[in-house]
Design a protein around this motif. Structure first.
Motif, mmCIF file in Angstrom:
data_model
loop_
_atom_site.group_PDB
_atom_site.id
_atom_site.type_symbol
_atom_site.label_atom_id
_atom_site.label_comp_id
_atom_site.label_asym_id
_atom_site.label_seq_id
_atom_site.Cartn_x
_atom_site.Cartn_y
_atom_site.Cartn_z
ATOM 1 N N PRO A 80 10.156 15.587 34.583
ATOM 2 C CA PRO A 80 10.478 15.290 33.186
ATOM 3 C C PRO A 80 11.037 13.880 33.000
ATOM 4 O O PRO A 80 10.724 13.208 32.020
ATOM 5 C CB PRO A 80 11.533 16.340 32.819
ATOM 6 N N LEU B 185 8.194 11.322 33.314
ATOM 7 C CA LEU B 185 7.351 11.453 32.132
ATOM 8 C C LEU B 185 8.026 10.809 30.920
ATOM 9 O O LEU B 185 7.386 10.139 30.113
ATOM 10 C CB LEU B 185 7.098 12.939 31.863
ATOM 11 N N TYR B 186 9.319 10.991 30.829
ATOM 12 C CA TYR B 186 10.067 10.401 29.719
ATOM 13 C C TYR B 186 10.035 8.875 29.820
ATOM 14 O O TYR B 186 9.834 8.182 28.825
ATOM 15 C CB TYR B 186 11.517 10.913 29.745
ATOM 16 N N ILE B 187 10.210 8.368 31.038
ATOM 17 C CA ILE B 187 10.201 6.915 31.228
ATOM 18 C C ILE B 187 8.847 6.337 30.839
ATOM 19 O O ILE B 187 8.752 5.362 30.095
ATOM 20 C CB ILE B 187 10.556 6.566 32.695
ATOM 21 N N ILE C 124 8.891 18.499 27.508
ATOM 22 C CA ILE C 124 8.590 17.073 27.613
ATOM 23 C C ILE C 124 7.082 16.836 27.652
ATOM 24 O O ILE C 124 6.587 15.798 27.236
ATOM 25 C CB ILE C 124 9.271 16.488 28.884
ATOM 26 N N GLU D 295 9.140 -2.170 30.092
ATOM 27 C CA GLU D 295 8.366 -1.794 31.264
ATOM 28 C C GLU D 295 8.506 -2.838 32.370
ATOM 29 O O GLU D 295 8.728 -2.507 33.530
ATOM 30 C CB GLU D 295 6.887 -1.611 30.881
ATOM 31 N N GLN E 233 19.515 8.604 34.610
ATOM 32 C CA GLN E 233 18.337 7.880 34.118
ATOM 33 C C GLN E 233 17.379 7.507 35.252
ATOM 34 O O GLN E 233 16.834 6.402 35.278
ATOM 35 C CB GLN E 233 18.747 6.619 33.366
ATOM 36 N N THR F 221 6.502 7.583 28.935
ATOM 37 C CA THR F 221 6.133 7.727 27.528
ATOM 38 C C THR F 221 7.073 6.958 26.605
ATOM 39 O O THR F 221 6.624 6.293 25.682
ATOM 40 C CB THR F 221 6.147 9.213 27.140
ATOM 41 N N TRP F 222 8.361 7.049 26.846
ATOM 42 C CA TRP F 222 9.311 6.538 25.869
ATOM 43 C C TRP F 222 9.983 5.235 26.263
ATOM 44 O O TRP F 222 10.749 4.674 25.499
ATOM 45 C CB TRP F 222 10.367 7.597 25.554
ATOM 46 N N GLN F 223 9.728 4.763 27.517
ATOM 47 C CA GLN F 223 10.273 3.465 27.851
ATOM 48 C C GLN F 223 9.152 2.460 28.050
ATOM 49 O O GLN F 223 9.230 1.337 27.596
ATOM 50 C CB GLN F 223 11.133 3.567 29.105
ATOM 51 N N TYR F 224 8.101 2.917 28.746
ATOM 52 C CA TYR F 224 6.957 2.026 28.927
ATOM 53 C C TYR F 224 6.012 2.109 27.725
ATOM 54 O O TYR F 224 5.138 1.294 27.579
ATOM 55 C CB TYR F 224 6.182 2.405 30.190
ATOM 56 N N PHE F 225 6.208 3.113 26.910
ATOM 57 C CA PHE F 225 5.336 3.361 25.760
ATOM 58 C C PHE F 225 3.874 3.483 26.177
ATOM 59 O O PHE F 225 2.975 3.113 25.444
ATOM 60 C CB PHE F 225 5.492 2.255 24.704
ATOM 61 N N GLU F 226 3.650 3.952 27.385
ATOM 62 C CA GLU F 226 2.271 4.174 27.815
ATOM 63 C C GLU F 226 1.883 5.579 27.396
ATOM 64 O O GLU F 226 1.834 6.507 28.199
ATOM 65 C CB GLU F 226 2.158 4.004 29.324
ATOM 66 N N ILE F 227 1.605 5.708 26.102
ATOM 67 C CA ILE F 227 1.342 7.022 25.524
ATOM 68 C C ILE F 227 0.152 7.685 26.224
ATOM 69 O O ILE F 227 0.180 8.867 26.546
ATOM 70 C CB ILE F 227 1.042 6.891 24.022
ATOM 71 N N GLN G 266 13.354 2.998 21.653
ATOM 72 C CA GLN G 266 12.355 4.071 21.783
ATOM 73 C C GLN G 266 12.010 4.673 20.431
ATOM 74 O O GLN G 266 10.850 4.905 20.107
ATOM 75 C CB GLN G 266 12.889 5.173 22.691
ATOM 76 N N LYS H 82 -1.194 7.077 29.282
ATOM 77 C CA LYS H 82 -0.925 7.487 30.658
ATOM 78 C C LYS H 82 -0.023 8.719 30.660
ATOM 79 O O LYS H 82 -0.210 9.646 31.441
ATOM 80 C CB LYS H 82 -0.270 6.343 31.432
ATOM 81 N N GLU I 88 14.332 10.582 39.867
ATOM 82 C CA GLU I 88 13.120 10.540 39.046
ATOM 83 C C GLU I 88 12.321 11.821 39.244
ATOM 84 O O GLU I 88 11.455 11.913 40.098
ATOM 85 C CB GLU I 88 12.269 9.323 39.418
ATOM 86 N N ARG J 53 4.483 7.202 42.377
ATOM 87 C CA ARG J 53 5.750 7.599 41.731
ATOM 88 C C ARG J 53 5.659 9.020 41.229
ATOM 89 O O ARG J 53 6.628 9.783 41.279
ATOM 90 C CB ARG J 53 6.071 6.649 40.569
#
Lengths: 293, 341, 477, 357
Positions: free
Chosen positions: B284, B287-289, A136, C417, B273, B291-297, C90, B299, B281, B100
């Motif tokens: 991994p 980190l997934y949340i 990841i 978010e 989830q 990157t792939w949910q908040y799209f805060e690439i 996503q 961060k 939480e 977090r």
């Protein structure tokens, strides 16, 4: 208590303990198989249905073939999910090819390490890092990098990253097999006039073949069941079976457990067959040179 | 005093005066280099260069990209990533002060420790019961390695089928204990991580089991028999002979499992989830949340680096421990130093 | 709204133009069906077969309509990436980051439109719609769900909306009616407000008999959907005009209270349950009432899959008097719609394909599929259709009235978010990891950060689109 | 004539461990040379350097005056028999034997004939179709020899070939090796840690210790004229009696004094300087009689068949041993006089070198 009786009791105790764990192991596996034969209403029943009174092949039919379903308005095809044949083919291709690379290169590297110390022991352990860093951590930039190279959604792309992440296991396992092969056998061949390459081909490979096969199958298991990388690095063309499995979350009908189970049986059976086949060798590969024979 | 008396002396003199390639000229005038060493070097570098090229070609750009993102405040909503603004250590500051992430690390460590111990205790226990041949050994062995062969995501879904409150597991437990068992496997925030742990343990007991079986079976018999003859009980033999000899294997089983457990993703994610609340939480998952949910690439990238550093530190420590164990083991068994060196 | 009216006149103008241009066959132009307009426009667009990101559960029902289109225009859907609709946002964003032309359309929750449009992924469809003479004929204000900053970015295929359902058979029991009346001093009736609903649920809550009367979700990803309904019906809106979060308000706290109240009547496993667990519970008759996606109706009423066929009554979602006037607000999430990739060479073709699926005739076929019940009604015509009625039966009028008060979740860039921060805090409060009074202040704090990151100015410009999605009526007629 | 020569050979492992220090050796054609020494003395490393498995760190290896450092093992035309036999476990005995000629691309029929011929020579014709795992230790050894024989090497390298066999078989095979050497008339270089093997087989023995040659010579020479404490101690069974003491001057000449016994030294040592030395004398050179200066009590009588060993009490950890004929009737507890034959007395200085004046 006499010695004999004591021994017998201990024996029974052992079988009892082992059988308990055997049940714990077998039950979930049984449940997958049983669920794959259950009709819809038994999937999530209260109280649970251990074996459906009306077992059905419906789930298999829906998952693996086109299936007709009747309702009051007539007959309709429940195509439901896209068929997993393509995913099956992808999984096979990707895991076999990447395993081939990992094991092929791993064998050469392992031979070099075992015979000529081309990597020090410290470096060998550092190699493990390739495996130990959670995927990841790199998957986002990797997908970006892949997209610039047009490697996203290609077999090549997945093969590259799988070969790299399984290489440490490959090298370590095969090295442990080569280490067991006496050096003298190779030297005998060489002094009898065989070139180094010839020695490798005619003496070393045949003698560690079973080990290489075991390693091959073990790594096949790892790549076959990998999820995260396959999920993010695939699009339409190279989705693998674990990715295929993950989409079996129903929204309206609840999770389609029966279908999932029918697919899961198909995904898992080959692995179990392989695992049983290589069970004797698994231990050696896992022991990373820590077990002396 | 000459080093060799008698005939040896004359031999030596004879050798020194005999015509050699030096004076006579060798019929083969190859350069004075070491064949084998040269061949080995050539072999070594051709193999290693392939390895290095592949690693550099694949991993280096990835790490560089990750580094780029960590120092640039890239937003998916604000143009191309290559135009992102340089923000220095701002993202790292945000990451290390993110409670977090702190909790996620604690949860991951907890999860990894718990599941590692669980796997090990059960795996070792089974191995101890099984390492001597007995009737049915092969049957149990095959059965016991099955969970490892099951695809993790299948285990997650199976867990869901088995663990709901009125589900088969509670049902079976109820009939075993004779009263209603209502464990909330999937909904209790205090125990959700434990549920993932249970599945992880079920999945990976075979790993410890296989390693420990191999370790136990490889122990030399003589010291154990000797200890028995000297009057040691089974327990004392275990503690004083078997356990110390097995230590390297044990350390290995623990470390490998621990590291793989930290990276565990499919089970925790598909079951929870991150919920209930934020009970699952883990590193991994978080980190997934991000990157792939908040799209805060960006961060996510900075976080990845922080985690990467922590993992490298853990792995290096682990390697240090493993190497020490390996050296100790080599000394005990006095491996063929002379011939392989 | 003047803006909108003028645009509509342009549409009409365009339609007339199209009709004029096909003069050689005047009768046909006059009777030109929706389909013909789309096909005529589609024929002129060059390109190849389409590639889409769509879950096959949805696609199955759409697939039978493709061959006719392909026959008429020469192209159809070539291949799809078959992943769950929950994962598509996503994956679509990943496409946006890499500006990939690979996919021609995405089928996902239209509430992602602001985020994906901001990321530059989406193609506005208005000019293609004009060219084909197509317009979305959705119930109530529902068509606005496809609009962002004045452009249409999506074509609906599935009109997901929450409807209220409660057990008719239980409520018709005279003994229950009497007992209820004795206790509360008023007749048992279909619930008008959340308070009514709570009272009824508490009345029918019989854990010892296996009835845990609430079937509402309280897990982390989904629970928040319910909170929006409480919040909006109490007159709340999550931001002021300067994009400051306004969650920690009386309406917000009312919503949190209502949200947590339901713990009393929910199954203890509710915080871990999503639809996969709750739906079988509903269909096996273990709950009394819930607000649920309208797709559940099709399942409930299918005697082969459910024990509850004919036992439920469906109706308007409960409302609230909290704001001083009675307001009903249902939630519409996800609204599955086709979005077109701006980077694709086939974008025009994809737009026509999407319209094809949304015509009256085709969408009836799709929504009315009785086996693959993933698409729910949304078109005005669906509510008069026999075919659709076959699937939704008694539920159909309920869907209609709920669609009229359908509201969005956070319809802004950064939806996921914003939503996950709120969802996480709510879920933590529900399971006792966080104090109830901290939920909203903490969420506001997190939201301020998000606003700062995405840009206050940008988000302020989106507020109008967000507000335009809300229903114009407080109680549907 | 196959003449092998090692010149200034030095071998280091990993820069720190020196396995062989500056070794010079010339091996004549047809010679049976035995490298002997304790484990870790560098003898195996030396053999492996000759075979080409290790490169000398410095120095040259010459065959017929050609430097062969550059040649691969396969190109050196040497034969090697390993301690572990090193048979290819996945090939039958005849495939094992045929391996060498096959590598040299010899015609198949010729190979077949040669395999039979060689198999007959070492008496393993009945084993040809078996796998190595089905052969006994002695049979495996014969196969290993046959496999080497067939390639007709210019010299044979044997690395402890007999040490994995039991005592009886070892004696038999020892004779076999001897016979082969005589029949083939080839150079044999034989590595062993067993001094008895060295004594019985060798034309010439090279004694090594700590990477150095300690002594080179014929077996008799080595036995009778050890040049150091190490060699004296290494050869002979039972080994030489070695007594620590010192040389002192007395009226009669030099005298060896120790806690165990005092001996007048023969004329030979007249010029030796007084100081600490070790006196050595082989057990068979100690005469036993009823009267004499050195009286000792027997504490153990060990009959060996033909001979009998007498152990005498000493204050040091090494016992004093004498050999007498078996028909003598000594018993433990008897006190007898020891008579050290002066011409057989060795003296070693404190650094272990023999004192020869």
């Amino acid at each position: 208590m006499n010695r004999n009786l004591k021994r017998k009791l201990a024996q029974y105790g052992k079988y009892f303990a082992l059988s308990i764990w055997a049940l714990i192991v077998a039950f979930p596996i049984y449940w997958i198989v049983a669920t794959s034969f259950k009709p819809d209403r038994d999937w999530f029943a209260w109280p649970p249905v251990y074996w459906s009174e009306e077992p059905t092949l419906n789930n298999y039919a829906v998952v693996w073939a086109d299936h007709k379903e009747e309702y009051e308005g007539g007959t309709q095809y429940s195509h439901s999910m896209q068929k997993p044949w393509k995913a099956l083919r992808n999984s096979l291709f990707i895991s076999v090819i990447s395993t081939f690379f990992a094991v092929g290169f791993g064998t050469i590297l392992a031979y070099g390490v075992s015979r000529y110390q081309i990597l020090s022991e410290g470096r060998m352990f550092q190699l493990l890092m390739l495996r130990m860093v959670p995927p990841i951590v790199i998957v986002a930039p990797l997908s970006l990098y892949y997209s610039t190279l047009h490697l996203l959604d290609t077999i090549t792309g997945l093969v590259i990253i799988y070969s790299i992440t399984t290489l440490p296991y490959s090298v370590w396992m095969i090295k442990s097999f080569i280490d067991e092969l006496p050096l003298e056998i190779e030297q005998a061949a060489m002094i009898l006039g065989a070139s180094r390459l010839r020695t490798l081909w005619e003496i070393v490979f045949p003698l560690v073949r079973s080990g290489i096969v075991a390693t091959f199958l073990f790594i096949l298991i790892l790549t076959w069941s990998e999820y995260l990388l396959a999920l993010i690095l695939s699009k339409t063309e190279v989705a693998t079976l674990p990715v295929e499995l993950s989409k079996y979350e129903g929204s309206v009908e609840g999770r389609v457990y029966g279908r999932q189970a029918a697919l899961a049986v198909g995904v898992t059976l080959p692995l179990i067959a392989i695992g049983i086949f290589i069970r004797k060798h698994l231990a050696r590969g896992f022991s990373f040179g820590m077990v002396k024979r | 005093m000459p080093p060799f008396p008698g005939s040896a002396l004359s031999l030596l003199q004879n050798m020194n005066s005999s015509p050699t390639s030096n004076t006579n000229g060798s019929t083969k005038s190859r350069p004075r280099q070491l064949v084998q060493a040269r061949a080995v070097q050539r072999f070594k570098w051709s193999v290693l260069s392939v390895l290095i090229v592949v690693l550099v070609a694949v991993l280096f750009p990835v790490l560089m990209l990750q580094l780029y993102f960590s120092f640039h405040g890239y937003s998916v909503y604000g143009g191309s990533w290559w135009d992102a603004e340089f923000v220095g250590l701002e993202l790292f500051e945000e990451v290390v002060t993110d409670p977090r992430l702190g909790w996620a690390i604690i949860r991951s460590l907890l999860f990894a420790t718990g599941s590692t111990i669980g796997c090990f205790v059960i795996g070792f226990g089974l191995a101890l019961l099984m390492y001597r041949p007995f009737r049915g050994q092969a049957f149990y062995y095959i059965l016991f390695i099955l969970p490892m062969l099951t695809v993790p995501i299948v285990i997650a879904y199976t867990g869901e089928m088995l663990l709901y409150q009125k589900g088969p597991v509670n049902d079976l437990l109820s009939s075993i204990f004779g009263r209603q068992v209502n464990i909330l496997w999937l909904a209790n925030a205090d125990t959700a991580l434990l549920t993932v742990m249970v599945l992880e343990v079920w999945n990976w007991v075979p790993f410890s089991f296989i390693i420990m079986m191999a370790g136990l079976a490889a122990l030399p018999d003589e010291p154990i028999e000797a200890a028995k003859i000297l009057g040691a009980s089974k327990w004392r033999v275990f503690v004083e002979i078997q356990l110390p000899l097995l230590r390297p294997v044990i350390v290995l089983a623990l470390i490998l499992r621990f590291l793989e457990a930290i990276a565990e993703f499919p089970k925790a994610w598909s079951l929870f989830q991150g919920g209930p609340g934020s009970a699952t939480e883990t590193i991994p998952t978080y980190l997934y949340i991000v990157t792939w949910q908040y799209f805060e690439i960006s961060k996510g990238a900075a976080m990845s680096y922080v985690i990467l550093l922590i993992m490298v530190a853990i792995v290096l420590l682990a390697i240090q421990i493993l190497r020490r164990e390996k050296i100790g083991l080599d000394q005990i068994y006095d491996s063929r130093k002379e011939t392989t060196a | 709204m003047s803006n909108k009216i003028s645009r509509r006149s342009v549409v009409n103008g365009g339609l007339t133009m199209a009709a004029l241009s096909s003069l050689p066959m005047p009768r046909m132009a006059f009777a030109a069906s929706e389909e013909e307009g789309i096909i005529a426009a589609a024929k002129s667009a060059g390109g190849t077969d389409l590639k889409g990101m769509i879950w096959s559960n949805y696609y199955v029902a759409m697939k039978p309509t493709v061959p006719a289109f392909k026959q008429a225009t020469g192209y159809g859907v070539g291949s799809i990436q078959d992943i769950s609709v929950f994962s598509i946002p996503q994956r679509a964003m990943a496409e946006a980051i890499t500006r990939s032309p690979e996919f021609d359309f995405f089928h996902l929750d239209s509430n992602m439109i602001p985020s994906l449009a901001s990321a530059g992924l989406l193609e506005p469809l208005d000019k293609y719609m004009d060219k084909a003479g197509f317009k979305l004929n959705a119930v109530g204000n529902f068509g606005n769900f496809m609009k962002y900053k004045g452009n249409t970015y999506g074509i609906v295929t599935d009109g997901n909306v929450h409807v209220h359902m409660c057990r008719k058979d239980m409520m018709e029991n005279p003994e229950e009616q009497k007992g209820f009346e004795d206790k509360h001093g008023k007749k048992m009736a279909y619930p008008e407000t959340w308070e009514d609903d709570q009272r009824l649920m508490e009345w029918f809550h019989r854990p010892d008999k296996g009835i845990w009367s609430s079937g509402n979700l309280r897990n982390r990803p989904n629970g928040v959907t319910w909170w929006y309904m409480y919040f909006y019906s109490a007159g709340g809106f999550p931001f002021d005009d300067d994009m400051n979060p306004t969650l920690n308000t009386p309406a917000g706290n009312y919503a949190v209270e209502t949200y947590l109240n339901m713990k009393k009547v929910s199954h203890p496993e509710a915080p871990g349950w999503g639809t996969p667990q709750m739906i079988p519970r509903i269909a096996s008759g273990k709950i009394y009432s819930c607000q649920y996606w309208d797709g559940a109706i099709g399942l409930n009423e299918n005697p082969k899959k459910s024990k509850t066929a004919g036992k439920y009554t469906y109706g308007l979602i409960p409302g609230s008097d909290f704001s001083g006037k009675r307001m009903h607000r249902s939630i519409s999430s996800p609204v599955a719609a086709i979005l077109v990739n701006r980077y694709s060479k086939n974008k025009e073709r994809a737009a026509y394909m999407a319209m094809w699926w949304a015509t009256q005739k085709n969408s009836e076929t799709i929504v009315g599929d009785n086996v693959n019940t993933f698409h729910d009604p949304w078109h005005v015509a669906h509510f008069k259709s026999d075919k659709v009625y076959q699937t939704y039966k008694a539920g159909l009028p309920a869907i209609n009235s709920c669609l009229q008060v359908a509201s969005p979740p956070i319809y802004l860039t950064g939806l996921l978010e914003f939503q996950d921060q709120l969802a996480k805090n709510l879920s933590e409060a529900y399971v006792g990891q966080r104090k109830a009074k901290d939920v909203l202040p903490e969420t506001e704090k997190a939201w301020k950060k998000i606003v700062r990151k995405i840009g206050k100015k940008k988000l302020k410009a989106e507020l109008a689109s967000y507000k335009a999605l809300f229903p114009k009526v407080n109680v549907p007629g | 004539m196959t003449h092998i020569e090692l010149k200034n050979i030095r071998k280091e492992f990993g820069g720190s461990v020196v396995a062989v220090k500056n070794l010079n050796l010339s091996i004549e054609h047809g010679e049976f040379l035995v490298l002997v020494g304790p484990s870790g003395c560098g003898k195996t490393t030396t053999l492996r350097m000759i075979a080409g498995f290790e490169d000398p760190t410095t120095g040259e290896i010459l065959v017929e005056n050609d430097v062969i450092n550059e040649l691969e093992p396969a190109e050196r035309n040497l034969g090697m028999v390993f301690q572990t036999h090193a048979l290819f476990p996945h090939k039958t005995v005849s495939e094992n034997i045929a391996f060498g000629p096959r590598m040299k691309k010899v015609n198949k029929e010729i190979i077949n004939d040669k395999v039979k011929e060689v198999a007959e020579m070492v008496k393993i014709t009945h084993l040809l179709e078996k796998l190595p795992a089905q052969c006994s230790g002695g049979e495996s050894q014969r196969v290993a020899v046959a496999r080497t024989l067939i390639t007709d090497p210019s010299a044979f390298l044997l690395d402890e070939p007999l040490s994995s066999l039991d005592a009886k078989l070892r004696r038999e095979m020892r004779a076999e090796v001897d016979r082969l050497h005589k029949e083939l008339n080839k150079t044999f270089i034989y590595v062993t840690h067993d001094q008895e093997e060295a004594m019985t087989l060798a034309d010439r023995i090279v004694v090594m210790d700590e990477g150095e040659i300690k002594q080179v010579g014929s077996p008799i020479d080595i036995y009778n004229n050890p040049n150091s404490y190490f060699v004296a101690d290494f050869f002979g069974s039972p080994s030489m009696n070695l007594i620590n003491g010192e040389i002192v001057n007395s009226e009669a000449g030099k005298v060896f004094k120790s806690l165990i016994l005092n001996v007048d030294l023969p004329k030979l040592f007249e010029n030796s300087a007084p100081g600490p030395v070790t006196l050595g004398i082989r057990p068979e050179q100690i005469g036993i009689s009823s009267s004499g200066d050195i009286k000792k009590k027997i504490y153990l009588v060990e009959p060996l068949g033909k001979d009998t060993l007498l152990y005498f009490e000493t204050v040091e950890e090494r016992e004093l041993i004498a050999i007498v004929e078996s028909n003598s009737s000594y018993r433990s507890g008897d006190t007898v006089a020891l008579n050290l034959l002066p011409e057989h007395i060795f003296l070693f200085d404190s650094s272990g070198k023999r004192i020869l004046n």
